[in-house]
Scaffold this motif. Structure first.
Motif, PDB file in Angstrom:
ATOM      1  N   GLU A 334       0.816  -1.211   0.000  1.00 50.57           N
ATOM      2  CA  GLU A 334       0.000   0.000   0.000  1.00 50.57           C
ATOM      3  C   GLU A 334       0.850   1.261   0.000  1.00 50.57           C
ATOM      4  O   GLU A 334       0.513   2.253  -0.652  1.00 50.57           O
ATOM      5  N   SER A 335       1.977   1.246   0.716  1.00 53.25           N
ATOM      6  CA  SER A 335       2.822   2.444   0.787  1.00 53.25           C
ATOM      7  C   SER A 335       3.370   2.804  -0.592  1.00 53.25           C
ATOM      8  O   SER A 335       3.426   3.983  -0.964  1.00 53.25           O
ATOM      9  N   LEU A 336       3.778   1.786  -1.367  1.00 54.11           N
ATOM     10  CA  LEU A 336       4.275   2.039  -2.716  1.00 54.11           C
ATOM     11  C   LEU A 336       3.154   2.553  -3.617  1.00 54.11           C
ATOM     12  O   LEU A 336       3.378   3.409  -4.482  1.00 54.11           O
ATOM     13  N   GLN A 337       1.959   2.040  -3.433  1.00 51.98           N
ATOM     14  CA  GLN A 337       0.825   2.484  -4.236  1.00 51.98           C
ATOM     15  C   GLN A 337       0.561   3.967  -4.023  1.00 51.98           C
ATOM     16  O   GLN A 337       0.309   4.707  -4.975  1.00 51.98           O
ATOM     17  N   VAL A 338       0.630   4.414  -2.776  1.00 41.14           N
ATOM     18  CA  VAL A 338       0.395   5.831  -2.470  1.00 41.14           C
ATOM     19  C   VAL A 338       1.449   6.705  -3.136  1.00 41.14           C
ATOM     20  O   VAL A 338       1.143   7.733  -3.757  1.00 41.14           O
ATOM     21  N   ILE A 339       2.723   6.306  -3.017  1.00 37.99           N
ATOM     22  CA  ILE A 339       3.818   7.073  -3.608  1.00 37.99           C
ATOM     23  C   ILE A 339       3.697   7.093  -5.127  1.00 37.99           C
ATOM     24  O   ILE A 339       3.853   8.147  -5.769  1.00 37.99           O
ATOM     25  N   LEU A 340       3.404   5.931  -5.710  1.00 35.18           N
ATOM     26  CA  LEU A 340       3.292   5.813  -7.163  1.00 35.18           C
ATOM     27  C   LEU A 340       2.151   6.667  -7.706  1.00 35.18           C
ATOM     28  O   LEU A 340       2.318   7.420  -8.675  1.00 35.18           O
ATOM     29  N   ARG A 341       0.988   6.558  -7.063  1.00 37.36           N
ATOM     30  CA  ARG A 341      -0.167   7.338  -7.512  1.00 37.36           C
ATOM     31  C   ARG A 341       0.105   8.840  -7.392  1.00 37.36           C
ATOM     32  O   ARG A 341      -0.242   9.620  -8.282  1.00 37.36           O
ATOM     33  N   SER A 342       0.766   9.236  -6.299  1.00 35.76           N
ATOM     34  CA  SER A 342       1.069  10.659  -6.087  1.00 35.76           C
ATOM     35  C   SER A 342       2.025  11.188  -7.152  1.00 35.76           C
ATOM     36  O   SER A 342       1.841  12.303  -7.667  1.00 35.76           O
ATOM     37  N   ALA A 343       3.063  10.404  -7.482  1.00 36.98           N
ATOM     38  CA  ALA A 343       4.039  10.832  -8.487  1.00 36.98           C
ATOM     39  C   ALA A 343       3.382  10.980  -9.851  1.00 36.98           C
ATOM     40  O   ALA A 343       3.635  11.953 -10.579  1.00 36.98           O
ATOM     41  N   ILE A 344       2.542  10.021 -10.214  1.00 39.11           N
ATOM     42  CA  ILE A 344       1.864  10.070 -11.517  1.00 39.11           C
ATOM     43  C   ILE A 344       0.896  11.241 -11.575  1.00 39.11           C
ATOM     44  O   ILE A 344       0.840  11.974 -12.576  1.00 39.11           O
ATOM     45  N   ASP A 345       0.140  11.441 -10.493  1.00 36.54           N
ATOM     46  CA  ASP A 345      -0.815  12.551 -10.454  1.00 36.54           C
ATOM     47  C   ASP A 345      -0.098  13.891 -10.560  1.00 36.54           C
ATOM     48  O   ASP A 345      -0.522  14.788 -11.301  1.00 36.54           O
ATOM     49  N   MET A 346       1.015  14.050  -9.828  1.00 33.70           N
ATOM     50  CA  MET A 346       1.786  15.291  -9.886  1.00 33.70           C
ATOM     51  C   MET A 346       2.310  15.544 -11.291  1.00 33.70           C
ATOM     52  O   MET A 346       2.216  16.656 -11.824  1.00 33.70           O
ATOM     53  N   ALA A 347       2.875  14.483 -11.923  1.00 36.36           N
ATOM     54  CA  ALA A 347       3.422  14.623 -13.278  1.00 36.36           C
ATOM     55  C   ALA A 347       2.326  14.998 -14.273  1.00 36.36           C
ATOM     56  O   ALA A 347       2.531  15.844 -15.156  1.00 36.36           O
ATOM     57  N   MET A 367      -2.377  -1.884 -12.654  1.00 38.93           N
ATOM     58  CA  MET A 367      -2.353  -0.856 -11.628  1.00 38.93           C
ATOM     59  C   MET A 367      -1.935   0.488 -12.228  1.00 38.93           C
ATOM     60  O   MET A 367      -2.532   1.528 -11.937  1.00 38.93           O
ATOM     61  N   LEU A 368      -0.922   0.468 -13.102  1.00 46.55           N
ATOM     62  CA  LEU A 368      -0.453   1.694 -13.754  1.00 46.55           C
ATOM     63  C   LEU A 368      -1.521   2.265 -14.683  1.00 46.55           C
ATOM     64  O   LEU A 368      -1.642   3.489 -14.827  1.00 46.55           O
ATOM     65  N   GLN A 369      -2.293   1.386 -15.314  1.00 43.17           N
ATOM     66  CA  GLN A 369      -3.424   1.845 -16.130  1.00 43.17           C
ATOM     67  C   GLN A 369      -4.426   2.598 -15.270  1.00 43.17           C
ATOM     68  O   GLN A 369      -4.904   3.678 -15.635  1.00 43.17           O
ATOM     69  N   GLU A 370      -4.720   2.022 -14.122  1.00 47.35           N
ATOM     70  CA  GLU A 370      -5.695   2.630 -13.213  1.00 47.35           C
ATOM     71  C   GLU A 370      -5.210   3.995 -12.721  1.00 47.35           C
ATOM     72  O   GLU A 370      -6.008   4.925 -12.574  1.00 47.35           O
ATOM     73  N   TYR A 371      -3.896   4.139 -12.502  1.00 45.24           N
ATOM     74  CA  TYR A 371      -3.353   5.385 -11.971  1.00 45.24           C
ATOM     75  C   TYR A 371      -3.122   6.447 -13.039  1.00 45.24           C
ATOM     76  O   TYR A 371      -2.787   7.585 -12.722  1.00 45.24           O
TER      77      TYR A 371
END
Length: 406
Positions: A334-347, A367-371
């Motif tokens: 879950e911790s990686l998911q939060v970081i990953l989603r945040s980085a993609i959203d910011m970009a 998962m990357l498709q979803e984010y």
């Protein structure tokens, strides 16, 4: 109902709870594991590993145990040289379990998974089968070949350094959108020399400029050859930050691009985010010049350094590459998911293309498709290959691309 078997024959279960240990034994039996050993703590487990032959092919270890707990047991495994895959299982909080998994990886152990109790058959089966399909990249297996500046200089002189290309695919459609150029070196006696051994040598010995221009020349030549055959694939080329202190670098790269008849938008320059330069002003000038000339700029290995936000704020990047350490295993953490989603959203908010490195499973891809990630790169799509092999691979890839579509 009996679970489908897994491709291992023996396991050691390390758990001080008689009930939990018995539950794990039952599940392993359902998965077709014939030889099941048990230990109630780390010290007892080490004694068993020393005594039994052949050794178990897998260790499932609890964290909280008397005499010797799970973390201490993992340290001892590394110290004693036991090369056995491990699954960490505990009823403690997710963050602690993930920390121990990370610790095992840093130690060079092959940690297949870190799961919460009670252990489940489908989770165990997935961890084992997923590991079967991955290349084990353990630093403990790497051999230092003792590469020096003289041998690297000779290799460049003899054209032993060549370029392989790893495709990058659209996360939504699966369509290939470009490639990354990767330097490779095959020494006549040492064999394949890993980039993490010869590139630092190049940077320390002032050979990095010669090596980079050689790689750029090969990559641009290949790009032009693809274009002549109707294949338009932008190519990303890694640039050592030490070269950003050369004030004439942008002109040199631009001249090379024009010499091969390419447009700047066919070239993406990747800069490692965690690297530092001494002459910051000159570096920023070079990067600004490259963008003014139309080249793409990618911040590579995003998340592994200490100045990520500052770099994004002051450099005109067009692309953000998310380091594989935030992608691999993210569906289970879950911790990686939060970081990953945040980085993609910011970009996405900054208007940057996002590239996820190290994508190896369909779970990670979905998962990357979803984010909302833009591109994916990794073994799920393809391993690095020669420029000539790209043509044939593209034809075969169509079927796989259809399976990857959202």
């Amino acid at each position: 109902m009996t679970a489908s078997p897994v491709p291992i024959a023996s396991v050691l279960i390390v758990d001080d709870s008689f009930v939990q240990r018995g539950h794990a034994v039952t599940i392993c039996g359902e998965l077709g594991i014939g030889r099941i050993h048990e230990a109630s703590n780390g010290r007892e487990a080490l004694a068993l590993l020393t005594a039994i032959s052949p050794r178990p092919e897998l260790v499932i270890v609890d964290l909280e145990m008397p005499t010797m707990d799970g973390p201490e047991f993992l340290v001892k495994l590394q110290e004693l040289g036991f090369d056995i895959p491990v699954i960490v299982a505990s009823s403690r909080e997710r963050a602690l379990i993930d920390t121990v998994r990370e610790m095992g990886g840093v130690l060079g152990l092959h940690v297949l998974a870190a799961v919460q109790k009670p252990l489940q058959a489908d989770v165990l089966r997935h961890a084992i089968q997923n590991a079967e399909g991955r290349e084990l990249r353990r630093t403990s297996q790497r051999v230092d070949l003792g590469v020096d500046a003289t041998s690297l200089s000779d290799a460049l002189e003899r054209s032993e350094v060549y370029v392989h290309y790893q495709p990058k695919a659209d996360i939504r459609t699966g369509i290939v959108r470009g490639v990354e150029a990767l330097a490779r070196w095959k020494h006549p006696t040492m064999g394949q020399v890993p980039p993490d051994q010869f590139i630092p040598v190049a940077e320390r010995s002032q050979l990095i400029h010669r090596l980079t221009i050689d790689v750029m020349n090969q990559a641009m030549l290949q790009n032009a050859a693809w274009r002549a055959r109707g294949l338009h694939l932008p190519v990303a080329i890694n640039l050592s930050p030490t070269l950003l202190e050369r004030s004439d670098l942008a002109l040199e790269i631009s001249s090379l691009q024009q010499c091969h008849g390419l447009t700047p938008d066919q070239i993406v320059i990747e800069i490692t985010e965690s690297s530092l330069v001494t002459r910051v002003g000159t570096a920023l000038s070079v990067l600004a010049q490259l963008r003014l000339r139309g080249f793409g700029l990618s911040i590579d290995d995003y998340g592994t350094g200490f100045s990520s936000m500052q770099q994004l704020a002051r450099i005109p990047f067009t692309e953000l590459k998310i380091d594989r350490s935030f992608v691999r295993g993210a569906p289970e953490r879950e911790s990686l998911q939060v970081i990953l989603r945040s980085a993609i959203d910011m970009a996405n908010r900054l208007g940057l293309v996002t590239v996820a490195e190290g994508v190896e499973t369909l779970q990670e891809w979905r998962m990357l498709q979803e984010y909302g990630c833009t591109l994916g790169q990794g073994w799920l799509i393809a391993k690095p290959m020669s420029g000539e092999d790209i043509i044939g691979w593209m034809k075969q890839y169509r079927v796989q691309a259809a399976q990857l579509r959202a």
